[in-house]
Every structure is written in C-alpha cells, then in structure tokens.
Write an enzyme that holds these catalytic residues in place. Structure first.
Site, PDB file in Angstrom:
ATOM      1  NE  ARG A 110      -2.191  -1.329   3.571  1.00 48.53           N
ATOM      2  CZ  ARG A 110      -2.919  -1.623   4.759  1.00 48.53           C
ATOM      3  NH1 ARG A 110      -4.198  -1.356   4.838  1.00 48.53           N
ATOM      4  NH2 ARG A 110      -2.094  -1.845   6.097  1.00 48.53           N
TER       5      ARG A 110
ATOM      6  CG  ASP B 201       0.483   6.228   3.491  1.00 47.41           C
ATOM      7  OD1 ASP B 201      -0.282   5.537   3.540  1.00 47.41           O
ATOM      8  OD2 ASP B 201       1.277   6.550   4.123  1.00 47.41           O
TER       9      ASP B 201
ATOM     10  NE  ARG C 286       4.217  10.262   3.512  1.00 49.73           N
ATOM     11  CZ  ARG C 286       3.035  10.558   4.020  1.00 49.73           C
ATOM     12  NH1 ARG C 286       2.558  11.987   4.106  1.00 49.73           N
ATOM     13  NH2 ARG C 286       2.337   9.703   4.133  1.00 49.73           N
TER      14      ARG C 286
END
Length: 266
Positions: A61, A63, A207
């Site tokens: 996945r 974001d 991140r």
C-alpha cells in the site's frame, strides 16, 4: 470434452501487471469507501476488458499522494487473452496518470505482495524555488548537513525494529524490517534525493525517517539522539512526517517463493 483436459484448460492462471502512477489525485493504492484509489481504477478497467469481475492484489500500500515509478499487482484469470494486447488496452483505457508497462504470466505461487523481497523508495528535496519541482519534490528553506545525514542514514542498517517511524495506531503484526541501503544523493547544486531499500516498510515509515534525518541535518538532533529515537521505539520522539508528494516507490524486486513475513506496508 475430456473432464481432466477441461479442468486444465479452465484453471485460473496468475499474471503480474507492471505499471506506474502519479498519485497526486488518488487516496493511495488501496480501495477506500470515500475516495478514488489506484487499485479501484485498475480493477475497474481490468474487469471491463476481461468481461468479468477481477480483483487485483498489489505489492503493498502507498499512502494518499505517493507516486510509483514501478508498482506490481497480480490477478488470476482462466480465459484466453493475449497479454501484450491486454497490456496495450489497459494502458490506453486507464486514466493518463496510470501507465501500464507489461502484463506477464507468472507461476501460480507467485504473489505480488508476499513474493517481493526488496522495495526501494526515493524521497526528493530541493532548496531553490522551481516551478518544475513543486509537485514532486519538497522545497526546504534551510541549509542541511548532508554528511551528517548520511552518517545517520548508515546507522539505520544496524537496527531491525523501526516502531519509532511507524504511523501511530497502525495495525501491524511486527515493526521489524531489514534495511539493505540508505543514503542521500545530490543531483544538482540545489537538488537531492534520499534512497532507501528494505524487505518491507511500515506505514508512513519513509517520510518519518526523512523527517528525522532532516532534524540531524539541521543540527537539532545529534547522532546519539538519533540512535535513542530508534531504540526507544516511540513515534513521538522521531521527526515530522514529510509531505507525500515527494515520495516515489522506485522498484519492487522478487524472489522465487511467497514469504508472508514480507507482507508489511510499502
């Protein structure tokens, strides 16, 4: 028709789709109840072309707002279709921000998510205003010590538990990851990217790592403090999560057999 022959002919076979996308207008990869996603678009068009409901399983996945230069998904299909032609039709029927490279037959035990052994991300930053970078790179307004940031990045390979960089409240069974490489690379006097390769990534991990390395680069976190952040495993001790627009999934690499331990976020 001979029954065994019919069963062989009708058996579902597994296929990999290799593609890329600009994640700007999507709510991430995974289908959401109230937002357009990449998985949703891919399933919609694939089902239309194959004339039957077809689910796709992604390598992981990403974001909302994150991009992929290389993403992989698999689907199962029991019909007859030229896969080069399918790739061509998929590419032309999908929105302009999703591009299909190829569709290929793989062994039935290959899994887009669990068979992946390495994933590589890039995070892009620049320090001088540019109209051509604003949508895909993060502009920073302060000087950074990239030598210190690279020393800190090398420290990541000494650890396996990265709970400190996992989004709070994430439903993950383990925060263990193996990082193969991590470091900053300069591409112009005002542009850099951070490259990190690991067997798996936690939600929001890249991140958060970048945000923490930037704290080191600004002189606001020492090397010892950086180590303590990792060892204490608390998300509140790490740096801020950087904007999604500058993050790219660069490539996904595969082994021979599915491994459920590789099934974390990417």
């Amino acid at each position: 028709m001979n029954y065994e022959l019919f069963c062989t002919f009708a058996r579902e076979m597994r296929y990999f789709i290799w593609f890329s996308y600009d994640g700007t207008r999507y709510h991430g990869w995974q289908i959401q109840p109230n937002g357009v996603t990449v998985q949703q678009e891919l399933q919609r068009v694939l089902s239309m072309l194959l004339r039957q409901p077809t689910d796709v399983v992604g390598a992981g996945r990403t974001d909302a707002g994150v991009h992929a230069r290389q993403m992989v998904a698999h689907f199962d299909y029991d019909g007859s279709y030229d896969m080069d032609n399918l790739a061509y039709k998929l590419d032309h029927a999908l929105p302009q921000d999703i591009s299909v490279e190829r569709v290929e037959r793989v062994s039935d035990d290959m899994h887009a998510r669990f068979s992946a052994v390495r994933r590589t991300y890039h995070y892009y930053i620049h320090t001088h205003k540019s109209p051509f970078l604003r949508d895909y790179s993060c502009q920073l307004h302060y000087q950074l010590d990239f030598e210190a940031m690279n020393r800190a990045a090398a420290v990541l390979q000494e650890y396996e538990d990265f709970g400190a960089f996992c989004k709070a409240g994430s439903d993950v069974k383990t925060t263990l990851c193996h990082i193969y490489a991590a470091g900053w690379h300069q591409t112009s006097p005002t542009e850099w990217y951070f490259e990190i390769t690991a067997n798996r990534f936690l939600r929001n991990m890249v991140r958060a790592v970048v945000g923490t390395l930037i704290e080191v680069g600004r002189g606001r976190m020492s090397m010892d403090e950086f180590r303590r952040v990792i060892e204490q495993g608390s998300r509140t001790g790490a740096g801020e999560s950087m904007p999604a627009k500058a993050l790219f999934l660069e490539r996904v690499e595969y082994g021979a057999s599915p491994d459920p331990s590789q099934g974390g976020e990417i």
